[in-house]
Design a protein around this motif. Structure first.
Motif, PDB file in Angstrom:
ATOM      1  N   ASP A 120       0.860  -1.180   0.000  1.00  0.00           N
ATOM      2  CA  ASP A 120       0.000   0.000   0.000  1.00  0.00           C
ATOM      3  C   ASP A 120       0.900   1.235   0.000  1.00  0.00           C
ATOM      4  O   ASP A 120       1.346   1.700   1.045  1.00  0.00           O
ATOM      5  CB  ASP A 120      -0.908  -0.020   1.238  1.00  0.00           C
ATOM      6  N   ARG A 121       1.131   1.775  -1.194  1.00  0.00           N
ATOM      7  CA  ARG A 121       2.075   2.877  -1.310  1.00  0.00           C
ATOM      8  C   ARG A 121       1.567   4.172  -0.671  1.00  0.00           C
ATOM      9  O   ARG A 121       2.358   4.970  -0.171  1.00  0.00           O
ATOM     10  CB  ARG A 121       2.428   3.098  -2.783  1.00  0.00           C
ATOM     11  N   LYS A 122       0.269   4.381  -0.693  1.00  0.00           N
ATOM     12  CA  LYS A 122      -0.291   5.570  -0.046  1.00  0.00           C
ATOM     13  C   LYS A 122      -0.067   5.515   1.460  1.00  0.00           C
ATOM     14  O   LYS A 122       0.295   6.511   2.090  1.00  0.00           O
ATOM     15  CB  LYS A 122      -1.783   5.678  -0.350  1.00  0.00           C
ATOM     16  N   LYS A 123      -0.266   4.343   2.019  1.00  0.00           N
ATOM     17  CA  LYS A 123      -0.052   4.178   3.455  1.00  0.00           C
ATOM     18  C   LYS A 123       1.426   4.323   3.810  1.00  0.00           C
ATOM     19  O   LYS A 123       1.781   4.905   4.841  1.00  0.00           O
ATOM     20  CB  LYS A 123      -0.564   2.803   3.890  1.00  0.00           C
ATOM     21  N   LEU A 124       2.274   3.796   2.949  1.00  0.00           N
ATOM     22  CA  LEU A 124       3.712   3.914   3.169  1.00  0.00           C
ATOM     23  C   LEU A 124       4.144   5.381   3.125  1.00  0.00           C
ATOM     24  O   LEU A 124       4.916   5.844   3.971  1.00  0.00           O
ATOM     25  CB  LEU A 124       4.465   3.108   2.115  1.00  0.00           C
ATOM     26  N   LYS A 125       3.625   6.111   2.132  1.00  0.00           N
ATOM     27  CA  LYS A 125       3.952   7.531   2.012  1.00  0.00           C
ATOM     28  C   LYS A 125       3.480   8.305   3.245  1.00  0.00           C
ATOM     29  O   LYS A 125       4.194   9.180   3.754  1.00  0.00           O
ATOM     30  CB  LYS A 125       3.319   8.093   0.743  1.00  0.00           C
ATOM     31  N   LYS A 126       2.295   7.981   3.727  1.00  0.00           N
ATOM     32  CA  LYS A 126       1.760   8.645   4.912  1.00  0.00           C
ATOM     33  C   LYS A 126       2.635   8.380   6.128  1.00  0.00           C
ATOM     34  O   LYS A 126       2.899   9.287   6.935  1.00  0.00           O
ATOM     35  CB  LYS A 126       0.335   8.152   5.172  1.00  0.00           C
ATOM     36  N   MET A 127       3.116   7.153   6.267  1.00  0.00           N
ATOM     37  CA  MET A 127       3.961   6.803   7.409  1.00  0.00           C
ATOM     38  C   MET A 127       5.303   7.532   7.336  1.00  0.00           C
ATOM     39  O   MET A 127       5.812   8.030   8.344  1.00  0.00           O
ATOM     40  CB  MET A 127       4.179   5.292   7.462  1.00  0.00           C
ATOM     41  N   ILE A 128       5.882   7.618   6.129  1.00  0.00           N
ATOM     42  CA  ILE A 128       7.155   8.338   5.970  1.00  0.00           C
ATOM     43  C   ILE A 128       6.966   9.812   6.309  1.00  0.00           C
ATOM     44  O   ILE A 128       7.771  10.409   7.028  1.00  0.00           O
ATOM     45  CB  ILE A 128       7.684   8.181   4.534  1.00  0.00           C
ATOM     46  N   ARG A 129       5.865  10.404   5.800  1.00  0.00           N
ATOM     47  CA  ARG A 129       5.604  11.810   6.074  1.00  0.00           C
ATOM     48  C   ARG A 129       5.433  12.052   7.576  1.00  0.00           C
ATOM     49  O   ARG A 129       5.989  13.019   8.132  1.00  0.00           O
ATOM     50  CB  ARG A 129       4.344  12.269   5.338  1.00  0.00           C
ATOM     51  N   LYS A 130       4.691  11.178   8.229  1.00  0.00           N
ATOM     52  CA  LYS A 130       4.451  11.326   9.670  1.00  0.00           C
ATOM     53  C   LYS A 130       5.760  11.240  10.449  1.00  0.00           C
ATOM     54  O   LYS A 130       6.003  12.018  11.376  1.00  0.00           O
ATOM     55  CB  LYS A 130       3.481  10.242  10.144  1.00  0.00           C
ATOM     56  N   THR A 131       6.602  10.295  10.055  1.00  0.00           N
ATOM     57  CA  THR A 131       7.883  10.128  10.746  1.00  0.00           C
ATOM     58  C   THR A 131       8.775  11.350  10.562  1.00  0.00           C
ATOM     59  O   THR A 131       9.382  11.841  11.510  1.00  0.00           O
ATOM     60  CB  THR A 131       8.608   8.874  10.224  1.00  0.00           C
TER      61      THR A 131
END
Length: 547
Positions: free
Chosen positions: A351-362
């Motif tokens: 899930d690339r959208k979820k991965l992107k969201k996690m990177i942004r949050k971090t």
């Protein structure tokens, strides 16, 4: 004469059996533990760590006894905090080629065979006790006729045969892991296997190690703080290496450092510069930088020894690294995801959208410095979010970067141990600027590049660092769907084991029939067949019950 144990050590079937048995045994124990413990409280975690500690000790004992790939894989696992449990890492961290020393008579015979003459033709003297005993070679101190002190590395008895038998055994283990574990379904095990074999196979060729040593000696000839030993090529062969003897101590020997007034901070900076240059620029890098291979001399010069394990950073890799850093600078997370895709870090169904969201949050947490003020409850929640994310998403450490990650993690550990107050940000700034081409490229973005590139690492509380370095995902098997999935794989594992046992039963039947004892062989085979039938029946009932 070789004893029974030593004879079996060189038997392909025996080594394959030990490899596969360890894998099957450990996986079965883990499955059973999760099936028996549905609630993960403090008591359960203590039992879990105890199980892992027993497994790690058993693995270490087998590795020391059999040598070969078991030691190399143990060394590799001891640095993979991204997926290995902490207790396993602690137990295997001391497994730095700890094998019993071989007989000097064998070393003497091999040297005379390789050189085609008696030892005293080239050597004035040689110590009969080795100074280092590794899985591939034994190291002796000697003196040439011109008075030069040298280290002689001699390949162990039948080590080439052992490693190539183990390569076959390791293939079976990877097959077991791919069939019966979630990690096997997430990671590209074929690529990882090929990477491991490629690097370890090169270690068996001392002429290749000689070439690597020459490469690093030329590459860092102008670096006065780093010394690469000279090799005596005329005495080097495929199974013998002769190099300059280095007087010094391990870089982490604080007693030695204090005695010679050597600054740990200065050593840390020199090591950081030396290895960062290898990791960020294309070319070969030293892939086995444990403390035993990094010596410090009395004047503070760092000597790097043993270039048996070497891998490379390709030019394309450096472009990937730049794209990721630039993506982080301008908050272009799509570029980061695309680059991770190109590097084979993300499997197709992630899930690339979820991965992107996690990177942004971090990254947002890093930039805000929230780690400094985060309470334990918020830290636990972040830990749980990351745990669930890592558990669900098919993200892998690409095999192409397995040894790079291993080397980087070892060096980071040495740097922190050597100088806990190390200022990564201060040391990284000029290197990052140089990496981006100096003023021509970085005038417009350098201020943003250095703004917080390294600061997040320094802003973690010690507890967060410990957690980030802890590969244990603390998975909780609480949902019924997970339990059903686990039981199904457990039955598959038992069935796979029984198929192997039935094969062994056929071998036993043939053996005893040949020795006129068919009843014994038939009984053994019958037991295995009945066992498989019972397991298949129970598995069928389990599946039917949950339809």
């Amino acid at each position: 004469m070789l004893g029974v144990g030593n004879t079996l050590k060189f038997n392909l079937f025996y080594r394959c059996f030990i490899f596969v048995w360890l894998a099957v045994k450990f996986i079965s124990q883990i499955y059973l533990f999760h099936l028996r413990h549905r609630i993960w409280d403090q008591r359960t975690r203590i039992k879990w760590n105890s199980l892992l500690e027993r497994q790690a000790k058993e693995y270490r004992e087998k590795a020391v006894r059999l040598g070969g790939v078991l030691i190399k894989v143990g060394q590799f696992m001891s640095t993979r905090a991204d997926f290995m449990p902490e207790v396993f890492i602690k137990e295997l961290s001391g497994l730095v080629d700890k094998v019993p020393p071989m007989s000097f008579d064998y070393a003497k015979n091999l040297l005379e065979q390789e050189w085609g003459t008696e030892l005293d033709t080239h050597l004035q003297s040689i110590e009969t006790s080795s100074v280092a005993s590794a899985s591939i070679g034994e190291v002796y101190q000697a003196e040439l006729h011109d008075g030069s002190s040298v280290a002689i590395k001699v390949q162990r008895y039948r080590v080439d045969d052992i490693f190539h038998m183990d390569f076959k055994a390791l293939k079976l283990v990877f097959r077991v892991i791919s069939l019966f574990t979630s990690f096997g379904k997430k990671a590209d095990l074929n690529a990882l296997y090929n990477e491991l074999i490629q690097v370890m196979d090169k270690e068996l060729d001392f002429e290749q190690e000689l070439a690597y040593g020459a490469y690093f000696r030329d590459r860092y000839a102008e670096n006065n703080s780093i010394h690469i030993p000279a090799y005596y090529e005329r005495l080097c062969t495929k199974r013998v290496l002769v190099m300059e003897w280095i007087d010094g101590a391990k870089v982490t020997d604080f007693t030695y450092l204090n005695e010679h007034n050597i600054s740990p901070e200065l050593l840390a900076k020199r090591l950081f510069d030396f290895y960062l240059d290898q990791f960020m620029n294309h070319g070969y890098f030293h892939a086995d930088p444990h403390a035993g291979n990094i010596l410090v001399q009395q004047d503070g010069t760092i000597s790097i020894i043993d270039f048996g394990m070497v891998s490379d950073v390709r030019k394309q890799d450096t472009l990937y690294f730049k794209k990721i850093i630039q993506g982080l600078i301008v908050n272009d997370y799509d570029t980061i995801i695309e680059t991770m895709d190109e590097m084979n870090f993300i499997l197709p169904n992630a899930d690339r959208k979820k991965l992107k969201k996690m990177i942004r949050k971090t990254i947002e947490i890093y930039e805000s410095g929230s780690f400094r003020n985060m309470d334990s409850q918020a830290m636990d929640q972040l830990k749980e979010d990351l745990r669930v994310f890592i558990n669900e998403q098919p993200i892998q450490v690409s095999a192409d970067y397995a040894y790079l990650g291993r080397a980087a993690s070892i060096i980071l550990g040495i740097l922190v141990h050597l100088y806990p107050e190390i200022d990564i940000e201060k040391m990284a700034k000029p290197k990052i600027k140089q990496f981006f081409g100096g003023k021509n490229l970085t005038d417009s973005i350098y201020k943003e590049i250095v703004k917080d590139t390294a600061k997040p690492i320094l802003s973690y509380p010690r507890a967060m660092l410990n957690w980030l370095e802890n590969g244990e995902k603390d998975r909780q098997w609480e949902k019924e769907q997970q339990h059903t999935h686990l039981m199904h794989h457990f039955f598959l594992l038992l069935e796979g084991v029984n198929v192997l046992l039935i094969f062994a039963g056929f071998v036993a039947f043939a053996y005893f029939t040949f020795h006129s004892l068919p009843l014994i062989g038939g009984t053994i085979l019958g037991i295995f067949l009945v066992s498989l039938a019972l397991i298949l029946r129970k598995h069928y009932k389990f599946i039917k019950l949950r339809k």
